[in-house]
Design a protein around this motif. Sequence first.
Motif, PDB file in Angstrom:
ATOM      1  N   GLN A  99       0.822  -1.219   0.000  1.00 58.80           N
ATOM      2  CA  GLN A  99       0.000   0.000   0.000  1.00 58.80           C
ATOM      3  C   GLN A  99       0.856   1.270   0.000  1.00 58.80           C
ATOM      4  N   ASN A 100       1.933   1.236   0.771  1.00 57.30           N
ATOM      5  CA  ASN A 100       2.719   2.447   0.982  1.00 57.30           C
ATOM      6  C   ASN A 100       3.859   2.642  -0.008  1.00 57.30           C
ATOM      7  N   ASN A 101       4.318   1.541  -0.599  1.00 58.90           N
ATOM      8  CA  ASN A 101       5.533   1.651  -1.395  1.00 58.90           C
ATOM      9  C   ASN A 101       5.422   1.168  -2.830  1.00 58.90           C
ATOM     10  N   VAL A 102       4.231   0.778  -3.251  1.00 66.35           N
ATOM     11  CA  VAL A 102       4.097   0.302  -4.634  1.00 66.35           C
ATOM     12  C   VAL A 102       2.892   0.957  -5.307  1.00 66.35           C
ATOM     13  N   GLN A 103       3.179   1.658  -6.373  1.00 64.74           N
ATOM     14  CA  GLN A 103       2.071   2.226  -7.131  1.00 64.74           C
ATOM     15  C   GLN A 103       1.562   1.206  -8.149  1.00 64.74           C
ATOM     16  N   ARG A 104       2.479   0.593  -8.891  1.00 65.49           N
ATOM     17  CA  ARG A 104       2.078  -0.315  -9.965  1.00 65.49           C
ATOM     18  C   ARG A 104       2.659  -1.714  -9.848  1.00 65.49           C
ATOM     19  N   SER A 155      -4.580   6.355  -2.433  1.00 63.16           N
ATOM     20  CA  SER A 155      -4.815   6.007  -1.036  1.00 63.16           C
ATOM     21  C   SER A 155      -3.745   5.008  -0.606  1.00 63.16           C
ATOM     22  N   ILE A 156      -2.998   5.351   0.445  1.00 65.04           N
ATOM     23  CA  ILE A 156      -1.964   4.431   0.938  1.00 65.04           C
ATOM     24  C   ILE A 156      -2.409   3.780   2.243  1.00 65.04           C
ATOM     25  N   GLY A 157      -3.713   3.820   2.512  1.00 65.51           N
ATOM     26  CA  GLY A 157      -4.250   3.183   3.710  1.00 65.51           C
ATOM     27  C   GLY A 157      -4.819   4.213   4.661  1.00 65.51           C
ATOM     28  N   SER A 158      -5.052   3.798   5.902  1.00 70.84           N
ATOM     29  CA  SER A 158      -5.625   4.752   6.858  1.00 70.84           C
ATOM     30  C   SER A 158      -4.730   4.906   8.086  1.00 70.84           C
ATOM     31  N   TYR A 159      -4.923   4.074   9.101  1.00 73.65           N
ATOM     32  CA  TYR A 159      -4.198   4.314  10.367  1.00 73.65           C
ATOM     33  C   TYR A 159      -2.743   3.843  10.323  1.00 73.65           C
ATOM     34  N   HIS A 160      -2.417   2.924   9.419  1.00 68.68           N
ATOM     35  CA  HIS A 160      -1.042   2.425   9.376  1.00 68.68           C
ATOM     36  C   HIS A 160      -0.330   2.799   8.088  1.00 68.68           C
ATOM     37  N   THR A 161      -0.499   4.041   7.646  1.00 64.22           N
ATOM     38  CA  THR A 161       0.357   4.522   6.566  1.00 64.22           C
ATOM     39  C   THR A 161       1.716   4.842   7.184  1.00 64.22           C
ATOM     40  N   LEU A 162       2.750   4.855   6.369  1.00 64.06           N
ATOM     41  CA  LEU A 162       4.072   5.179   6.915  1.00 64.06           C
ATOM     42  C   LEU A 162       4.109   6.574   7.546  1.00 64.06           C
TER      43      LEU A 162
END
Lengths: 362, 362
Positions: A78-83, A221-228
């Motif tokens: 979620q945080n480190n990969v776009q594609r 969107s890279i997530g909610s509570y546990h984004t880096l």
Amino acid sequence: MNNKVYFTPGPSELYPTVPQHMQEAMAQKIGTISHRSKQFQEIYAGAESGLRKLLQLPDEYEVFFVASATEVWERAIQNNVQRESFHLVNGSFSKRFYETAKELGREAQLHEVPFGQGFDVESINVPETAELVALIQNETSSGACLPVEDINRFREKASDDALIYVDAVSSLPYPAFDYTLVDSVYFSVQKCFGLPAGLGVWLVNDRCMAKARALQESGLSIGSYHTLPTLLEKALVSQTVETPNVLNIYLLGKVLEDMNRKGVATIRQETEAKAAQIYTFLEQSTVFSPAVENPKHRSKTTIVANTSIPASEVNSHLAKYDLQVGSGYGKYKDSQIRIANFPAHSMEQVERLLEKLRELEN
Amino acid sequence: MNNKVYFTPGPSELYPTVPQHMQEAMAQKIGTISHRSKQFQEIYAGAESGLRKLLQLPDEYEVFFVASATEVWERAIQNNVQRESFHLVNGSFSKRFYETAKELGREAQLHEVPFGQGFDVESINVPETAELVALIQNETSSGACLPVEDINRFREKASDDALIYVDAVSSLPYPAFDYTLVDSVYFSVQKCFGLPAGLGVWLVNDRCMAKARALQESGLSIGSYHTLPTLLEKALVSQTVETPNVLNIYLLGKVLEDMNRKGVATIRQETEAKAAQIYTFLEQSTVFSPAVENPKHRSKTTIVANTSIPASEVNSHLAKYDLQVGSGYGKYKDSQIRIANFPAHSMEQVERLLEKLRELEN
């Protein structure tokens, strides 16, 4: 009272000091204190600094506490990969990371070798487009490992922007990583740290942080509570976003004090000495044999053996002596055994295990 | 030895039997056993059936163990909302669920009333397009509650397909929900169940399961390891996807045995009797007053009071007697106190707390 000694590959034996630390935790009501209190912040800071010391972690790394290594797979994508991500796969856990990327809608590529084999790093081409390169230092399901010197070659193989992730779930603190040549390492506390399960530790460097921020700024969107970025915001004040497993963070800090007193060099030497004993036994055995053929690719911490006696029968025999090994993973359930060689396991316990396994040869 | 009694709103006092259960867990090596073992499956099944009994949960509900209630917010949106959710907001935690939906790229609508107020349900219009209606039965930050009879009116207010979610993080098992009129209820174990933190419990009915499957079939990513279908697949064999907080699942099962022996009716009566004592004190006090004006909207389990003496000074006074209350939430840190009234808190402890708070009036 359960007096059995577990060589299962995690959860496994608790580090010998854990029962005493748990008693102290209960006396100090660590399970009751607020996760927003100064007392908790000190516990958190102690665990973090203990880990930084043991692993000799460079300053550009952050330490994040999450629920499990399984969670790290999801958060990493979620945080480190776009594609696109690229995965080395040689067992069930490395395969699971690959599948996670696909479940999250990414283009995941893989380089796969059969279960139980290591990788010929020379022959691996990392796609130029891979944003994350997933390496598995220790495949808990098969007992294959990727030596640190092989890991260190991926920085050159991957594109400049690619982030190198290392699964060390069931091996840290054994491998002496060069943290400047990778970008993220993660592990679970119920393996080599000898703690009850329920806590994953995610180490990321500034490159991972920057990538997460860039993805977020691009509108993904890279997530909610546990984004880096959210994890970092709280980590900077020695807290977590959610109410965490406070008790386990406390225990981790205490075990790290114990481990640092002993010294990581000693822990590594002991791990190698015990592994040598186990592999020597397996090589000479008429019942067991190392499941990983190439000695260079044999894990020092989760040792897998083929067995001509079904694993269930091996454990029935061992049970008489209050001993237990792990059965094989998945379809190898009965044809393999897995022997955890963690810092919690003493040389004496290993010798007793081998003595009882030897009886099966008669 | 820490002899303080904590009235903090979670983490809070451990249920009185927890230290003994923890001792037994250590003796039985519960922190060591495999999460794929029969022994673990029995522990899991025991906790689940204990919960079903205590809450009188209908068969169409599934019980899932996740890392925290914070995680539930994320999973709920991922699994049950394609486009739009609707949130009742009257404090920090209900607001956070709303923000989670937006962070995950959904259209989130809200009906907001000021911090510390309850809702006039009559006046609330639920958008026809809302797929998930987020109700907060007990707002831990402000001490406002939504009575069960008000919750029960939302089925008619919402569209037929909408899923009604109820945040009961800091109130279950106190509220006697009509589970047939809602679709999901969730809570954390470190509140009213008196356990160490690190485990969230997510109850979902078959309507939530069906919605998740429909979203998945439509090609939407609903997550990876903690999608509802994946959680169910493992729950059906009394396991979790990841290595979970085994120790906490064990402790939950044991505390549920204790609670079921006592009976949920008794627990509810005791909760009401203690709450009545606390509110009577607050209403008569010259220093404190109930923060929630409408008595119908005053929480029975997390009681918030305005204080004319800064909360930090209140706690300095209480510390002399080994007592502690929670400070106010966020910007109310010093102008409010929060008093947890959980099953772990005895009437004697509550009376002692009120006696010492009363001294501040002199």
